[in-house]
Design an enzyme around this catalytic site. Structure first.
Site, short mmCIF file in Angstrom:
data_model
loop_
_atom_site.label_atom_id
_atom_site.label_comp_id
_atom_site.label_asym_id
_atom_site.label_seq_id
_atom_site.Cartn_x
_atom_site.Cartn_y
_atom_site.Cartn_z
N ASN A 184 -6.57 -12.37 -11.50
CA ASN A 184 -5.15 -11.91 -11.67
C ASN A 184 -4.44 -12.49 -12.76
O ASN A 184 -4.99 -13.30 -13.47
CB ASN A 184 -4.41 -11.86 -10.09
N ASN A 186 -9.14 -14.84 1.14
CA ASN A 186 -9.04 -15.18 -0.28
C ASN A 186 -8.00 -15.62 -1.01
O ASN A 186 -6.75 -15.40 -0.50
CB ASN A 186 -9.53 -13.83 -1.17
N TYR A 230 -8.06 -5.64 -11.02
CA TYR A 230 -8.04 -6.91 -11.48
C TYR A 230 -8.44 -6.96 -13.06
O TYR A 230 -9.11 -6.13 -13.55
CB TYR A 230 -9.23 -7.94 -10.86
N LYS A 249 -4.02 -0.02 -5.58
CA LYS A 249 -3.14 -1.44 -6.14
C LYS A 249 -3.97 -1.96 -7.29
O LYS A 249 -4.88 -2.07 -7.16
CB LYS A 249 -2.94 -2.37 -5.03
N MET A 250 -2.97 -2.49 -8.37
CA MET A 250 -3.73 -3.24 -9.46
C MET A 250 -3.21 -4.27 -10.07
O MET A 250 -1.61 -4.28 -9.42
CB MET A 250 -3.79 -2.05 -10.80
N LYS A 251 -3.47 -5.15 -10.58
CA LYS A 251 -2.88 -6.23 -11.06
C LYS A 251 -2.20 -6.22 -12.33
O LYS A 251 -2.23 -5.43 -13.29
CB LYS A 251 -3.89 -7.39 -11.40
N ASP A 292 0.93 -5.58 -8.61
CA ASP A 292 0.97 -6.86 -8.14
C ASP A 292 0.92 -7.93 -9.13
O ASP A 292 0.07 -7.92 -9.96
CB ASP A 292 -0.11 -7.06 -6.98
N GLU A 321 5.00 -5.77 -6.62
CA GLU A 321 4.81 -6.89 -5.53
C GLU A 321 4.75 -8.24 -6.46
O GLU A 321 4.43 -8.40 -7.32
CB GLU A 321 3.16 -6.54 -5.12
N GLU A 374 2.78 -12.92 1.00
CA GLU A 374 1.51 -13.35 1.28
C GLU A 374 1.27 -14.84 0.83
O GLU A 374 0.41 -15.57 1.57
CB GLU A 374 0.47 -12.38 0.22
N ASP A 377 0.18 -13.25 6.08
CA ASP A 377 -1.18 -13.01 6.27
C ASP A 377 -1.52 -14.22 7.42
O ASP A 377 -1.44 -15.51 7.11
CB ASP A 377 -2.17 -13.45 4.99
N HIS A 424 -1.59 -9.11 3.68
CA HIS A 424 -2.59 -9.58 2.75
C HIS A 424 -3.87 -9.83 3.41
O HIS A 424 -3.85 -10.03 4.61
CB HIS A 424 -2.12 -10.62 1.97
N GLU A 460 -3.94 -4.56 4.12
CA GLU A 460 -4.60 -4.42 2.69
C GLU A 460 -6.33 -4.21 2.76
O GLU A 460 -6.73 -4.47 4.11
CB GLU A 460 -4.37 -5.67 1.84
N SER A 461 -7.13 -3.78 1.98
CA SER A 461 -8.24 -3.51 1.96
C SER A 461 -8.71 -3.80 0.44
O SER A 461 -8.27 -3.61 -0.49
CB SER A 461 -8.74 -2.16 2.32
#
Length: 387
Positions: free
Chosen positions: A19, A53, A155, A181-183, A211, A237, A263, A290, A320, A339-340
């Protein structure tokens, strides 16, 4: 009843992805097994847990402080008043013996990892899915039987251009997700090209979240906000450092659409400071605490109690982590979703085998405990720890 052993193993979750702040090439996780003397359906009850993670395995803390405290405790100190099950709150107090307030850092990850295993064991001893147990104890006994989930991906990765990013997001939509979602955070110019490429694939801006992973100072966060606002995204985010509540509060003055953060806040006290001073808005923003990183479900329940006092709905919480523990909490305690990580951080990411994502929702399996037994690749790893 009693705990007869606690085992821990460090496993890699390394990946070539990154990220805006870190890469995951050397990322690890701790996996724990709490072995009890209870038998259910002809099998010894073992509770399993692991950390999410983004934080490394807290193996040293587990073996130096937290596991010995629980192993050395008399069973009368950690079972419920009836002597029929483990008491997660009593265990939490044992784990936190001689720990000073504050400094929530990595110790919250160690405690959260053990706490997950405790709740897995508790629900298995009661022969209930954890989400049903939580709803019975803290709700109306009617959990959500399906939970909204979004696909976290996008990512930065060597050789990954716009076409590959589009293919990835198209795959998530084909898999049944309604929000992806994307970074972001490498550069504004690059990220705008990437965002617009994804917007060509998804139905509209409300199907895309971005994010920044805490990368920006205030000036940069506002520059991004001004460019992002016309897209009407699902959320923006973690623009700045998670503990910079003033930055977050100021950013709300420059961005009218939904934002998300939390998170990397690891205690009820940190979460409360976000609510008090971070400018978060009850009608549109999301909270991403989280449990696996923040002292576990015992502390998460305290966070939910705090939020209620400040007028927040639990539906504004979308944790998260992308794991089954948060999914159970979402279903049992009425959160807004989970989240997934499709195909990422395996075998920890993802949910029960053969349970598809349908129109952005996943159904809850009828499996005692957290439900790890319904995820075959993960169970192979968990069994290797217990053995």
């Amino acid at each position: 009843m009693k705990i007869v052993d606690i085992k821990e193993k460090v496993v890699p979750i390394k990946s070539s992805i990154s990220n805006a702040y870190i890469d995951f090439s050397r990322m690890t996780a701790s996996v724990v097994a709490i072995i009890t003397d209870v038998e259910k359906n002809g099998k010894r009850v073992v509770g399993y847990g692991f950390n999410s993670n983004g934080r490394y395995a807290p193996s040293g803390l587990l073996h130096d402080r937290f596991i010995p405290r629980l192993v050395e405790a008399d069973s009368k100190e950690y079972v419920n008043d009836e002597g029929s099950n483990l008491d997660p709150y009593k265990i939490w107090d044992i784990l936190m013996t001689d720990e000073k307030p504050g400094g929530h850092g990595e110790r919250s990850v160690a405690v959260g990892t053990l706490d997950m295993a405790v709740w897995d064991a508790v629900a298995k001893i009661e022969d209930k899915p954890l989400y049903q147990l939580l709803s019975d104890r803290y709700g109306d006994g009617k959990p959500d039987h399906k939970v909204f989930v979004y696909a976290a991906g996008g990512y930065y990765q060597p050789g990954k251009g716009l076409a590959e990013l589009q293919d990835e997001m198209r795959g998530y939509l084909n898999d049944g997700y309604s929000v992806v979602k994307m970074k972001i955070g490498n550069s504004l110019e690059e990220d705008l090209h990437r965002i617009e490429a994804v917007l060509e694939i998804v139905p509209n801006g409300r199907s895309l979240a971005v994010d920044a992973n805490g990368r920006f100072d205030l000036e940069t966060a506002i520059q991004y906000a001004e460019k992002l606002e016309p897209y009407n995204l699902f959320w923006y985010e973690e623009a700045g450092d998670p503990l910079d509540y003033e930055l977050q509060a100021e950013l709300t003055k420059h961005y009218k659409n939904a934002m998300a953060t939390g998170e990397n806040l690891f205690s009820m006290q940190d979460a409360r400071n976000l609510i008090r001073y971070g400018g978060m808005r009850q009608d549109r923003d999301y909270l991403q605490f989280d449990c696996a990183l923040s002292y576990g479900l015992v502390e998460y329940i305290r966070i939910l109690d705090m939020l209620k006092k400040y007028g927040w709905s639990s539906r504004r919480c979308i944790p998260h982590g992308g794991h089954q523990m948060s999914l159970n909490i979402a279903a049992g305690l009425g959160l807004g979703g989970n989240e997934s990580y499709p195909g990422v951080f395996e075998p920890f990411g993802g949910f029960a085998d053969d349970v598809p994502v349908e129109s952005g929702y996943v159904r809850m399996p009828d499996v005692p405990g957290v439900g790890f037994e319904a995820k075959s690749d993960l169970m192979k790893l968990l069994h290797s720890v217990a053995e």
